[in-house]
Design an enzyme around this catalytic site. Structure first.
Site, PDB file in Angstrom:
ATOM      1  N   SER A  65       0.858  -1.197   0.000  1.00 49.08           N
ATOM      2  CA  SER A  65       0.000   0.000   0.000  1.00 49.08           C
ATOM      3  C   SER A  65       0.889   1.241   0.000  1.00 49.08           C
ATOM      4  CB  SER A  65      -0.867   0.013   1.264  1.00 49.08           C
ATOM      5  OG  SER A  65      -0.036   0.238   2.398  1.00 49.08           O
ATOM      6  N   ASP A 102      -1.498  -1.863  -3.894  1.00 49.73           N
ATOM      7  CA  ASP A 102      -2.822  -1.876  -3.266  1.00 49.73           C
ATOM      8  C   ASP A 102      -3.318  -0.433  -3.116  1.00 49.73           C
ATOM      9  OD1 ASP A 102      -4.993  -3.029  -1.952  1.00 49.73           O
ATOM     10  OD2 ASP A 102      -4.004  -3.051   0.011  1.00 49.73           O
ATOM     11  N   HIS A 103      -4.520  -0.162  -3.587  1.00 50.34           N
ATOM     12  CA  HIS A 103      -5.140   1.167  -3.446  1.00 50.34           C
ATOM     13  C   HIS A 103      -4.285   2.313  -3.995  1.00 50.34           C
ATOM     14  CE1 HIS A 103      -8.598  -0.276  -1.192  1.00 50.34           C
ATOM     15  NE2 HIS A 103      -7.786  -1.018  -0.466  1.00 50.34           N
ATOM     16  N   GLU A 154     -12.016  -0.231  -8.913  1.00 48.82           N
ATOM     17  CA  GLU A 154     -13.083  -0.494  -7.933  1.00 48.82           C
ATOM     18  C   GLU A 154     -14.336   0.298  -8.274  1.00 48.82           C
ATOM     19  OE1 GLU A 154     -11.835  -0.724  -3.808  1.00 48.82           O
ATOM     20  OE2 GLU A 154     -13.699   0.183  -3.111  1.00 48.82           O
ATOM     21  N   HIS A 198     -12.611  -2.546   5.546  1.00 46.80           N
ATOM     22  CA  HIS A 198     -11.231  -2.717   6.012  1.00 46.80           C
ATOM     23  C   HIS A 198     -11.154  -2.692   7.541  1.00 46.80           C
ATOM     24  CE1 HIS A 198     -10.572  -1.212   1.838  1.00 46.80           C
ATOM     25  NE2 HIS A 198      -9.659  -2.173   1.870  1.00 46.80           N
ATOM     26  N   SER A 244     -10.613 -10.086   5.676  1.00 45.19           N
ATOM     27  CA  SER A 244     -10.157 -10.723   6.919  1.00 45.19           C
ATOM     28  C   SER A 244     -11.354 -11.200   7.729  1.00 45.19           C
ATOM     29  CB  SER A 244      -9.335  -9.729   7.753  1.00 45.19           C
ATOM     30  OG  SER A 244      -8.038  -9.604   7.210  1.00 45.19           O
ATOM     31  N   SER A 287      -5.578  -7.417   7.789  1.00 49.14           N
ATOM     32  CA  SER A 287      -5.844  -7.335   9.233  1.00 49.14           C
ATOM     33  C   SER A 287      -5.588  -8.659   9.950  1.00 49.14           C
ATOM     34  CB  SER A 287      -7.291  -6.892   9.475  1.00 49.14           C
ATOM     35  OG  SER A 287      -7.482  -5.586   8.990  1.00 49.14           O
TER      36      SER A 287
END
Ligand code: G3H
Ligand code: 13P
Ligand code: ZN
Length: 339
Positions: A65, A102-103, A154, A198, A244, A287
């Site tokens: 990230s 990521d993102h 997304e 998240h 998660s 997570s």
């Protein structure tokens, strides 16, 4: 990523030994399983993920990230990821490994990663309106595809924290938009919002029920949306963020050893397993890995107050993370043995 990966020469991911996600997702779709996308920002996390995937013989997506890059420095992380390939092959394992952003928040962030050996990037423009999301995603796809780098975008917004973006509540993906979005952007995979979020508190306590052991049970994900997306985009790879399950065992250990995680509730592993057999080809898991490591660190330090050698607590943390990865690959994703 505010910290862009500055270097004079560019490097293609194939030179580092990574693969993009095309083949991984095709096999996952056909085989009714999903690939684990695990985040890392330090050596022990990377080792735990790799050892878990080697032991369970599972393909893997290593994710970085913006926060991870700012924390560990992109140059360190890139070279750690390069070392990952060498390490895995030295163990006699041939599992496919993708290196994924990521993102990603801007075109520049994605370009910087593409130029620096990433095989896959996410452009997360989901908080913009539909047209702007298409415009930014398309720009990234056009650049990425020149280098055979795959792109995830997304539609819909997950509740919780996505780096600097905090959404109070989720906006479910509108299935009416997915065909047009994929057609106009030419994106390779699509993250959708069906109720996951998240972090360690994925649902408000009032959305959950308490089981006989006092553990909060999450509500049902929006399988109706997933099915409608699947119907409209047959065979197209779908991504699930916030996957998660916030494993109660680790919450208990954390709390028994001085920690406090308020309203810990994750996704149901039974429901996640069900999504893995559908169009969902990639599940993002961060997570659960963090919680397992934290539980190990807290336990070791509480039991050994005089300990100050980081290897004595980071070693068990790495081991517990590995066990989580094996569990996920085997029991949730179904990717074990598919390497
Ligand atoms: O989606 C977020 C991931 O869990 C990464 O989190 O931004 O704190 O590194 P981070
Ligand atoms: P979790 O917080 O559920 O692990 O989700 C991680 C994620 O989606 C990273 O992009
Ligand atoms: Zn995410």
């Amino acid at each position: 990523m505010t910290t862009t990966m500055q270097q004079n020469t560019t490097i293609h991911y194939s030179e580092l030994g990574f693969v993009n996600t095309t083949d991984m997702f095709k096999k996952a779709n056909e085989g009714g399983y999903a690939i684990g996308a695990f985040n890392f920002s330090n050596l022990e996390q990377l080792q735990g993920v790799l050892n878990g995937c080697i032991e369970s013989n599972a393909p893997v997506i290593l994710q970085l990230s913006k926060g991870a890059c700012n924390y560990a420095d992109p140059i360190f992380l890139r070279n750690m990821a390069r070392g990952a390939i060498e390490y895995v092959r030295s163990q006699g394992s041939q599992i496919p490994i993708a290196l994924h952003l990521d993102h990603g928040d801007t075109f520049e962030t994605c370009k910087s990663c593409i130029d620096n050996g990433f095989s896959s990037v996410m452009i997360d423009a989901s908080h913009y309106d539909f047209e702007e999301n298409i415009r930014i995603t398309k720009e990234v796809v056009e650049y990425a595809h020149k280098f055979n780098v795959t792109v995830e975008a997304e539609l819909g917004v997950l509740a919780g924290i996505e780096d600097d973006v905090v959404a109070a509540k989720s906006v479910y993906t509108n299935p009416d938009e997915v065909e047009e979005f994929v057609k106009r952007t030419n994106v390779d995979s699509l993250a959708i919002s069906i109720g996951t979020s998240h972090g360690a508190t994925k649902f408000k306590p009032e959305q959950c029920t308490r089981n006989a052991d006092g553990v909060l049970e999450p509500p049902e994900l929006r399988f109706d949306i997933l099915e409608e997306v699947e119907r409209r985009l047959p065979g197209f790879p779908i991504v699930l963020h916030g996957s998660s399950s916030v494993i109660p065992k680790y919450i208990t250990i954390i709390e028994e050893n001085g920690g406090r995680i308020e309203n810990a509730v994750g996704c149901s592993e039974v429901q996640l397993r069900r999504t893995a057999t559908s169009a969902v080809c990639k599940m993002n898991i961060d997570s659960d890995c963090r919680l397992a490591m934290t539980a190990a660190v807290r336990k070791v330090l509480k039991e050994n107050p005089g300990e100050f050698d980081p290897r004595k607590f980071m070693g068990p943390a790495r081991e517990w993370l590995k066990e989580v990865v094996i569990h996920k690959n085997t029991n949730v994703l179904g990717s074990a043995g598919k390497g």
